[in-house]
Design an enzyme around this catalytic site. Structure first.
Site, PDB file in Angstrom:
ATOM      1  N   HIS A 159       8.819  -4.666 -48.178  1.00  0.00           N
ATOM      2  CA  HIS A 159      10.271  -4.751 -48.059  1.00  0.00           C
ATOM      3  C   HIS A 159      10.720  -4.234 -46.696  1.00  0.00           C
ATOM      4  O   HIS A 159      10.134  -3.293 -46.156  1.00  0.00           O
ATOM      5  CB  HIS A 159      10.950  -3.931 -49.162  1.00  0.00           C
ATOM      6  N   CYS A 208      23.739   4.883 -34.915  1.00  0.00           N
ATOM      7  CA  CYS A 208      23.202   4.274 -36.133  1.00  0.00           C
ATOM      8  C   CYS A 208      21.755   4.677 -36.416  1.00  0.00           C
ATOM      9  O   CYS A 208      21.282   4.540 -37.548  1.00  0.00           O
ATOM     10  CB  CYS A 208      23.300   2.756 -36.018  1.00  0.00           C
ATOM     11  N   ASN A 237      29.118  -2.283 -41.633  1.00  0.00           N
ATOM     12  CA  ASN A 237      28.145  -1.436 -40.940  1.00  0.00           C
ATOM     13  C   ASN A 237      28.517   0.020 -41.228  1.00  0.00           C
ATOM     14  O   ASN A 237      29.511   0.525 -40.711  1.00  0.00           O
ATOM     15  CB  ASN A 237      28.203  -1.737 -39.438  1.00  0.00           C
ATOM     16  N   HIS A 285      18.557  -2.287 -40.058  1.00  0.00           N
ATOM     17  CA  HIS A 285      19.925  -1.761 -39.950  1.00  0.00           C
ATOM     18  C   HIS A 285      20.950  -2.892 -39.911  1.00  0.00           C
ATOM     19  O   HIS A 285      20.829  -3.836 -39.128  1.00  0.00           O
ATOM     20  CB  HIS A 285      20.047  -0.907 -38.687  1.00  0.00           C
ATOM     21  N   HIS A 302      11.953   5.675 -27.944  1.00  0.00           N
ATOM     22  CA  HIS A 302      13.212   5.919 -27.227  1.00  0.00           C
ATOM     23  C   HIS A 302      13.230   5.095 -25.945  1.00  0.00           C
ATOM     24  O   HIS A 302      12.424   5.305 -25.053  1.00  0.00           O
ATOM     25  CB  HIS A 302      13.330   7.409 -26.896  1.00  0.00           C
ATOM     26  N   HIS A 329      27.515  -7.673 -45.681  1.00  0.00           N
ATOM     27  CA  HIS A 329      28.596  -8.446 -46.302  1.00  0.00           C
ATOM     28  C   HIS A 329      29.441  -7.575 -47.223  1.00  0.00           C
ATOM     29  O   HIS A 329      30.674  -7.643 -47.216  1.00  0.00           O
ATOM     30  CB  HIS A 329      27.998  -9.614 -47.089  1.00  0.00           C
TER      31      HIS A 329
END
Length: 297
Positions: free
Chosen positions: A243, A79, A280, A247, A158, A276
């Site tokens: 804003h 992702c 994902n 994820h 990382h 919603h």
């Protein structure tokens, strides 16, 4: 996926990816009026599906991009790959002047279908959906006026050296030999830790002096007084950020980050609404959230 049994063939995987990527790119070229031959850098990311020829080669072939293009396919990066691809494109744009960089982020659901009975592997079937996004970056001086945004900072952290982080999302065989992606229960805690470390690096770049000073004072005090101060001061990032595109990994992930960053329900509304409505969509989810923010003005 809607076939019974699910159609997990290589041909079906390629068809899904071509629909998503080519559809996104056709929209992008139409909206920006940029000739595909002008693209100098191409980065395509798909974690699960990495065919030969590569997905970046497919884009080059479909849109007849030029032969001296800097082309990359990123695989297995999950992702986070969408932002990693932007970071790579930014670095390349520092080197190659007066050109366009094209980033395409997607995930292949056909290859991700899990047909076994391991519950931790079934979760991905419930969460993940087909999605994709194409992003155009430019370092041409003439594009400054018409660009939507200016890319100011990319900060990468990382945490893969930690075993819990490394194993929190892992593809493998279940007990009966069926391939799937296992999502561990550590994923929310790992996500929170990674974001906190990332914020510590990002903070000094964007926060006003008042917030930096308060953080510095509590940092020194904690070092001197040790156990008497339980937590560092958490800066109010709303002084620097209007804003947030968190994820849309799942409800629990959004909850953890909302709490750890001290955000309001309105701040995380784009993430919840995206989850919603679209599920994902892996590495492309943050672009869906950005589109939501734009649509709401």
């Amino acid at each position: 996926l809607i076939n019974v049994p699910p159609q997990k063939t290589f041909a079906a995987s390629r068809e899904e990816t071509e629909q998503v990527i080519i559809g996104a790119l056709e929209n992008l070229f139409e909206n920006t009026k940029v000739n595909p031959r002008e693209i100098g850098i191409l980065v395509v990311n798909s974690s699960m599906f990495n065919p030969t020829p590569s997905l970046s080669a497919m884009v080059v072939n479909t849109f007849k991009l030029r032969s001296n293009i800097k082309s990359f396919s990123l695989g297995g990066m999950g992702c986070s790959a969408g932002v990693i691809a932007i970071d790579l494109a930014k670095d390349l744009l520092h080197v190659h002047k007066n050109t366009y960089a094209l980033v395409v982020s997607t995930e292949n659901i056909t290859q991700g279908i899990y047909a076994g009975e391991n519950r931790s592997m079934m979760v991905s079937n419930c969460l993940f959906r087909v999605g994709g996004a194409a992003i155009l970056l430019s370092n041409k001086p003439g594009d400054r006026r018409r660009s939507k945004y200016k890319l100011a900072h990319t900060v990468r952290t990382h945490t893969g050296a930690d075993d819990k982080s490394f194993r929190c999302v892992q593809q493998g065989d279940d007990e009966s030999g069926k391939v799937g992606v296992c999502l561990s229960k550590d994923i929310t805690a790992v996500a929170g830790t990674a974001v906190k470390k990332n914020i510590q690096t990002l903070g000094p770049l964007i926060l006003p002096l008042s917030e930096k000073f308060l953080f510095f004072v509590t940092f020194i005090a904690k070092k001197l007084l040790n156990d008497k101060i339980k937590h560092y001061y958490v800066p109010d990032f709303k002084f620097a950020i209007d804003h947030f595109c968190i994820h849309a990994g799942g409800r629990a992930v959004i909850d953890v980050l909302e709490k750890s960053l001290g955000l309001s329900p309105m701040d995380v509304e784009p993430s919840r609404s995206t989850l919603h409505r679209f599920g994902n969509t892996s590495s492309s989810s943050i672009w869906y959230e950005l589109a939501y923010i734009e649509a709401k003005g």
